[in-house]
Design an enzyme around this catalytic site. Structure first.
Site, PDB file in Angstrom:
ATOM      1  N   GLU A  18       0.796  -1.228   0.000  1.00 55.41           N
ATOM      2  CA  GLU A  18       0.000   0.000   0.000  1.00 55.41           C
ATOM      3  C   GLU A  18       0.825   1.272   0.000  1.00 55.41           C
ATOM      4  O   GLU A  18       0.437   2.265  -0.605  1.00 55.41           O
ATOM      5  CB  GLU A  18      -0.955  -0.002   1.207  1.00 55.41           C
ATOM      6  CG  GLU A  18      -2.055  -1.037   1.091  1.00 55.41           C
ATOM      7  CD  GLU A  18      -2.981  -1.019   2.279  1.00 55.41           C
ATOM      8  OE1 GLU A  18      -3.390   0.070   2.696  1.00 55.41           O
ATOM      9  OE2 GLU A  18      -3.288  -2.097   2.802  1.00 55.41           O
ATOM     10  N   ASP A 104      -2.597  -4.702   3.473  1.00 55.50           N
ATOM     11  CA  ASP A 104      -2.853  -5.029   4.875  1.00 55.50           C
ATOM     12  C   ASP A 104      -3.904  -6.117   5.011  1.00 55.50           C
ATOM     13  O   ASP A 104      -4.848  -6.201   4.214  1.00 55.50           O
ATOM     14  CB  ASP A 104      -3.330  -3.791   5.641  1.00 55.50           C
ATOM     15  CG  ASP A 104      -2.253  -2.722   5.726  1.00 55.50           C
ATOM     16  OD1 ASP A 104      -1.055  -3.073   5.619  1.00 55.50           O
ATOM     17  OD2 ASP A 104      -2.603  -1.543   5.880  1.00 55.50           O
ATOM     18  N   ASP A 106      -6.672  -6.669   6.649  1.00 57.53           N
ATOM     19  CA  ASP A 106      -7.939  -6.330   7.270  1.00 57.53           C
ATOM     20  C   ASP A 106      -8.925  -6.097   6.137  1.00 57.53           C
ATOM     21  O   ASP A 106      -8.582  -6.261   4.960  1.00 57.53           O
ATOM     22  CB  ASP A 106      -7.817  -5.107   8.190  1.00 57.53           C
ATOM     23  CG  ASP A 106      -7.236  -3.888   7.482  1.00 57.53           C
ATOM     24  OD1 ASP A 106      -7.185  -3.876   6.234  1.00 57.53           O
ATOM     25  OD2 ASP A 106      -6.833  -2.936   8.173  1.00 57.53           O
ATOM     26  N   GLU A 108     -10.190  -3.446   4.843  1.00 59.23           N
ATOM     27  CA  GLU A 108      -9.788  -2.396   3.919  1.00 59.23           C
ATOM     28  C   GLU A 108      -8.675  -2.887   3.001  1.00 59.23           C
ATOM     29  O   GLU A 108      -8.685  -2.664   1.797  1.00 59.23           O
ATOM     30  CB  GLU A 108      -9.334  -1.165   4.708  1.00 59.23           C
ATOM     31  CG  GLU A 108      -9.355   0.122   3.921  1.00 59.23           C
ATOM     32  CD  GLU A 108     -10.753   0.673   3.734  1.00 59.23           C
ATOM     33  OE1 GLU A 108     -10.903   1.578   2.899  1.00 59.23           O
ATOM     34  OE2 GLU A 108     -11.689   0.214   4.411  1.00 59.23           O
ATOM     35  N   TYR A 334       1.125  -4.808  13.158  1.00 64.11           N
ATOM     36  CA  TYR A 334       0.078  -3.988  12.536  1.00 64.11           C
ATOM     37  C   TYR A 334      -0.713  -3.226  13.590  1.00 64.11           C
ATOM     38  O   TYR A 334      -1.122  -3.782  14.609  1.00 64.11           O
ATOM     39  CB  TYR A 334      -0.851  -4.876  11.717  1.00 64.11           C
ATOM     40  CG  TYR A 334      -1.784  -4.110  10.817  1.00 64.11           C
ATOM     41  CD1 TYR A 334      -1.293  -3.188   9.897  1.00 64.11           C
ATOM     42  CD2 TYR A 334      -3.161  -4.303  10.879  1.00 64.11           C
ATOM     43  CE1 TYR A 334      -2.153  -2.481   9.065  1.00 64.11           C
ATOM     44  CE2 TYR A 334      -4.028  -3.615  10.041  1.00 64.11           C
ATOM     45  CZ  TYR A 334      -3.509  -2.701   9.140  1.00 64.11           C
ATOM     46  OH  TYR A 334      -4.358  -1.998   8.325  1.00 64.11           O
ATOM     47  N   ARG A 336      -3.655  -1.496  13.378  1.00 68.99           N
ATOM     48  CA  ARG A 336      -5.120  -1.432  13.355  1.00 68.99           C
ATOM     49  C   ARG A 336      -5.646  -2.813  13.722  1.00 68.99           C
ATOM     50  O   ARG A 336      -5.773  -3.693  12.878  1.00 68.99           O
ATOM     51  CB  ARG A 336      -5.632  -0.990  11.978  1.00 68.99           C
ATOM     52  CG  ARG A 336      -5.312   0.458  11.670  1.00 68.99           C
ATOM     53  CD  ARG A 336      -5.942   0.936  10.377  1.00 68.99           C
ATOM     54  NE  ARG A 336      -5.670   2.346  10.149  1.00 68.99           N
ATOM     55  CZ  ARG A 336      -4.606   2.806   9.504  1.00 68.99           C
ATOM     56  NH1 ARG A 336      -3.718   1.951   9.005  1.00 68.99           N
ATOM     57  NH2 ARG A 336      -4.424   4.103   9.349  1.00 68.99           N
ATOM     58  N   HIS A 381      -5.542 -10.750  13.736  1.00 68.29           N
ATOM     59  CA  HIS A 381      -4.420  -9.893  14.098  1.00 68.29           C
ATOM     60  C   HIS A 381      -3.989 -10.165  15.531  1.00 68.29           C
ATOM     61  O   HIS A 381      -4.754 -10.605  16.367  1.00 68.29           O
ATOM     62  CB  HIS A 381      -4.815  -8.421  13.989  1.00 68.29           C
ATOM     63  CG  HIS A 381      -5.028  -7.965  12.588  1.00 68.29           C
ATOM     64  ND1 HIS A 381      -4.084  -8.147  11.607  1.00 68.29           N
ATOM     65  CD2 HIS A 381      -6.076  -7.339  12.008  1.00 68.29           C
ATOM     66  CE1 HIS A 381      -4.559  -7.641  10.471  1.00 68.29           C
ATOM     67  NE2 HIS A 381      -5.762  -7.148  10.687  1.00 68.29           N
TER      68      HIS A 381
END
Length: 939
Positions: A18, A104, A106, A108, A334, A336, A381
């Site tokens: 990203e 990532d 997740d 998103e 990570y 988040r 996570h």
């Protein structure tokens, strides 16, 4: 054969992440067989306007970017500012044998990976590469063990995006029509704003109560030492067996909640203190209990934001920016995450450091396991922790500044989570005596001693209340026994007043949203950023204060869209979205119930949330159809008292008494930075007594716009009122011409001609021999000339309109005065910054007051003032400025001025003509380039 082993036999692998920073770090771990490139976030999204929607779509689809009539099919377009990057990615993919989507892990990130696959249309094998930390071992393991794209996660994110688009695009126009242009509504943003507004309403309704009690200092008569003090301080607990009232016994109306307590006023308290002066006191009871405190769970996103706010003064946004850098550079996992779980590797690393740094006595026999407390947490996570299978101590990282401070916080919390409990004893002592007038008085004192600090050796959590006692604070009491005699050294009467509920800070608002299960922890920082940027909330110190505008917005939403800002309803929507992510619910039927209100009697959909009886509830489309029932004046009006009403108008809040055009009518603007609970009847009367408000001066004969004079935060000014159809926000926004009044002018005497003359500034005076333009401008600190970056002060404001080119050149022919006769003293000293450990002061600068620690400068924001700014707020402003990094150098924004120079220079020298023409050509090229790369902003 794994992708890694294939690489050993040749071939080229394209890895897409990203961010460029992450790409740089990962490239170093993969070697020559891999090309690592960044998507730079999302490459594709819903269109930001009808102009971006392909021509084949018509009607509502062009407005919403979603085809609500055909299963809510989203219309995706490649972001304008990402087209060049997409082209680059396609070129790299054409030269590659495999594609690794390493965004990532997740929802998103999964969605970004899916969009990349959809846009790039790879003809080579595609692998989904996931990792929780950016270390060599983790990256190589991720390459060797790829997985398929998780379509359920993509569907959940897409549903969430469509929901937010429908909510924002349907409700926001209602706010434009009924409150003010340029406003926005959002599924979580509006609820967060309502929380802040409701807290302010509680403060407005609050009535303070006064209460008194006694404090006694009692002596044992023994010589004291640190382990056995000679005296103790106790508070009056009861009189004649009746408990003495404390703050918790009063309601928000200032009245006692119950008659079972004794309310002492000043007179009674002082009389009681006097009558106890010669009383003999004895210890009535000593109650001792064992004390035990377990360590705190490792950080997840929200707890990290809260603790960084308490201990480092970071806002939620600044915390995430710093954490992002730590993650991308391989220092933490990570950032988040909803999880408090640590991997076996992390637990082993933490336990090893406990033994190494604190000794085996601090290590529990078994590893500690922390259960997740967040509903619907993405447990894939880990918690936020230092990366790697051996944690680097803060000193070993080489980090500095904000990154060092945040890493140290994470490291301490992680290590402490695997340490033993803190143990000790808590003691309560009751002391009694009879007053001279025969009243029985009982005092109480509490103490705590910690015999084994355990995890507190490494870390102690902060508190939201600055007056709260932290876990490691000891209060030692003398060693006394029941029946011991004590002498009263001093008994004093103390007055107290109940306080209104504290305003939310970023940390406490995040905590409140999470406890109500509203929104996702990963989005809280952006939500708070949005309500601040929209002007719904501003800061005073660290407190979040709602603007009067937010009162009007929340009032409208509560009265006409009640379910959309209902806390339980919003939490239920979040739960439904998580059910879709788990495959327990389908997206399209759910969206239909939410938007159209279909599915009478159905369950599990947003339309049914909070109902429970199966009755049909209208959907969002039905709610926004009937706007005639919304009285714009009513929802923006709030009574103050004495027939004064606070109104939120198109140009800001104002107070008014009486009706316009009627005798006795009064009106006055309300300062933008006034907290709503500070608008008392007395203050409103003061405002009305001043010659303030909007003074309508007339119409500009050229533009046709109305010109008004107003009282602003930085003094009186004139401005034009733009028509409603002119965009006020977004990339096509038009800013009204505005100009400050001269010191010799006043609001009630300025004329239309003077206003138009003021708004014509800056005036182009001419150009020098090299063709450099000279302008006359009026600034906050007075009139001045500007030539390039060289500014020269003028002696009077009148010169702005009268100075000639020859006079200006004569001024520039003089040597510029360098330096100052004497440095201005700071306006305020705030203390030592917890990050830079340098003294922080408030200074007055060219663009207003700012805070500085000598290395970093941060301008005060709307709502901040020199008088009210706290040290914590100063540290927060500096932390946010550091998190942004150094300002990026950009090309000089000269085109607009240079075009003006061309027009004026036509009357000047031939040299000036040539220069102006050259500048205009440059401006055209710059404008064309800008149009190609203009970013499409999401709503």
């Amino acid at each position: 054969m794994s992708p890694t082993s294939e690489t050993a036999h040749g071939g080229r692998r394209l890895v897409i992440v990203e961010s460029p920073a992450k790409a740089k770090t990962i490239k170093g771990y993969l070697g020559p067989g891999y090309v690592v490139e960044a998507s730079v976030g999302h490459i594709r999204d819903l269109p930001s306007g009808a102009a971006e929607v392909p021509e084949k779509y018509t009607g509502e689809v062009r407005r919403l970017g979603v085809d609500v009539e055909h299963d809510f099919q989203p219309i995706y377009v490649v972001n304008a500012d990402k087209k060049a990057q997409v082209k680059k990615l396609k070129e790299l993919l054409a030269e590659s044998d495999e594609l690794f989507l390493a965004t990532d892990e997740d929802r998103e990130g999964e969605a970004i990976a899916w969009h990349l696959q959809e846009v790039l249309k790879p003809k080579v094998p595609v692998h989904r590469m996931v990792f929780h930390e950016i270390t060599k071992d983790a990256i190589q393991a991720a390459v060797a063990n790829p997985r398929e794209l998780n379509k359920r996660m993509v569907d959940a994110q897409e549903t969430r995006r469509i929901l937010d688009r429908l909510y924002g695009y349907e409700v926001s126009p209602v706010l434009w029509k009924k409150v003010m242009r340029g406003l926005s509504a959002g599924r979580v943003q509006s609820v967060a704003t309502r929380l802040v507004v409701e807290r302010e309403r509680e403060r407005i309704a609050f009535r303070s109560a006064e209460y008194w009690d006694l404090t006694g200092t009692f002596s044992t008569g023994r010589a004291g030492d640190p382990s056995d003090p000679s005296s103790l301080v106790a508070r009056l607990a009861a009189v004649d067996g009746k408990r003495v009232a404390q703050g918790r016994d009063f309601g928000a109306d200032g009245r006692l909640k119950s008659d079972s307590v004794l309310h002492l006023d000043e007179e009674k308290a002082r009389a009681l203190a006097a009558s106890l002066a010669d009383t003999r006191f004895t210890v009535r009871s000593v109650e001792s209990k064992p004390y035990r405190r377990s360590p705190y769970a490792p950080f997840r996103t929200t707890t990290l934001q809260q603790e960084a706010s308490r201990k480092l003064g970071f806002g939620a946004k600044a915390t995430m920016q710093v954490a992002q850098k730590l993650y991308e550079n391989g220092f933490i996992t990570y950032m988040r995450t909803d999880s408090t779980v640590l991997s076996d590797t992390a637990v082993a690393a933490a336990r090893a450091q406990v033994t190494q740094l604190y000794g085996a006595d601090y290590l529990p026999e078994k590893p500690r396991v922390y259960a997740g407390k967040v509903k619907n947490a993405q447990e894939a996570h880990e918690a936020i922790r230092p990366s790697g299978d051996r944690f680097r101590t803060p000193a070993e990282t080489g980090l500095t500044g904000d990154q060092f401070k945040l890493y140290e916080l994470i490291w301490k919390r992680t290590v402490a989570s695997q340490m033993k409990d803190a143990t000790g004893n808590s003691v309560t002592v009751k002391i009694g005596g009879t007053s001279a007038d025969g009243r029985d008085a009982e005092f109480s004192a509490s103490g705590k001693t910690i015999t084994f600090h355990g995890f507190m050796k490494a870390y102690v959590e902060g508190a939201d209340d600055p007056n709260a006692e932290l876990d490691d604070r000891e209060r030692r009491l003398p060693q006394v026994a029941e029946g011991d005699a004590l002498a009263a050294e001093e008994i004093t009467a103390d007055g107290h007043a109940t306080k209104p509920p504290a305003r939310y800070t970023e940390a406490t608002l995040v905590k409140e949203l999470e406890e109500r299960e509203i929104g996702r922890p990963s989005t809280y920082a952006s939500i708070i950023g949005t309500i601040l940027d929209r002007g719904y909330v501003f800061k005073k110190g660290t407190a979040l204060v709602p603007s009067f505008l937010s009162f009007a917005v929340v009032n409208l939403l509560e009265k006409h869209f009640g379910r959309l800002v209902d806390y339980d309803f919003t939490a239920k929507m979040e739960d439904d979205l998580d059910r879709i992510a788990r495959g327990e619910a389908q997206s399209v039927p759910w969206l239909k119930r939410f938007y159209f209100g279909e599915g009478e009697g159905a369950t599990g959909g947003a339309a049914d949330a909070g109902n429970g009886d199966g009755d049909h509830l209208g959907g969002l489309k039905e709610l926004v159809t009937d706007l005639g029932a919304i009285d714009a004046r009513e929802i923006s009006s709030f009574p103050v008292g004495n027939d004064i009403v606070l109104r939120v108008g198109r140009y800001g809040p104002y107070v008014e008494r009486g009706e316009k055009d009627q005798e006795g009518h009064q009106r006055a603007d309300v300062p933008d930075d006034l907290a709503p609970d500070e608008l008392t009847v007395e203050y409103a009367e003061e405002l009305l007594a001043k010659p303030s408000g909007d003074f309508e001066l007339g119409t500009d004969p050229v533009s046709g716009h109305q010109i008004v004079a107003k009282a602003g935060r930085y003094g009186p000014y004139v401005t034009e009122i733009l028509p409603d159809d002119v965009p006020k926000t977004g990339k096509n926004a038009v800013k009204p011409r505005t100009a400050s009044l001269f010191k010799t002018m006043s609001l009630d005497t300025v004329t239309l001609e003077e206003a138009l003359q003021l708004m014509s500034l800056p005036r182009v005076v001419g150009a020098d021999a090299e063709g450099v333009e000279i302008t006359a401008q009026n600034g906050r600190y007075g009139p001045y000339l500007k030539k390039g970056t060289d500014s020269r002060s003028l002696t009077s404001e009148d010169q702005l309109f009268t100075i000639t080119l020859e006079e200006a050149l004569a001024i520039y022919a003089q040597p510029k005065q360098r330096g100052r006769a004497a440095a201005k003293p700071p306006l305020k000293e705030l203390g030592t910054d917890p990050v830079s450990e340098r003294p922080v002061v408030v200074k007055d600068g060219r663009f207003g007051p700012y805070v500085t620690d000598g290395e970093t400068n941060a301008t005060l924001r709307t709502g901040d003032s020199v008088e009210t700014i706290t040290p914590e707020r100063g540290y927060e402003l500096l932390a946010e400025k550091r998190a942004k990094g150094p300002a990026k150098k950009t090309a000089k924004k000269a085109p607009a001025k240079k075009t003006a120079a061309k027009k004026t220079a036509a009357k000047k020298t031939t040299t000036a003509k040539k220069t102006a023409a050259k500048k205009t050509t440059t401006a055209k090229k710059t404008t064309a380039a800008a149009k190609k790369t203009a970013a499409a902003k999401p709503e």
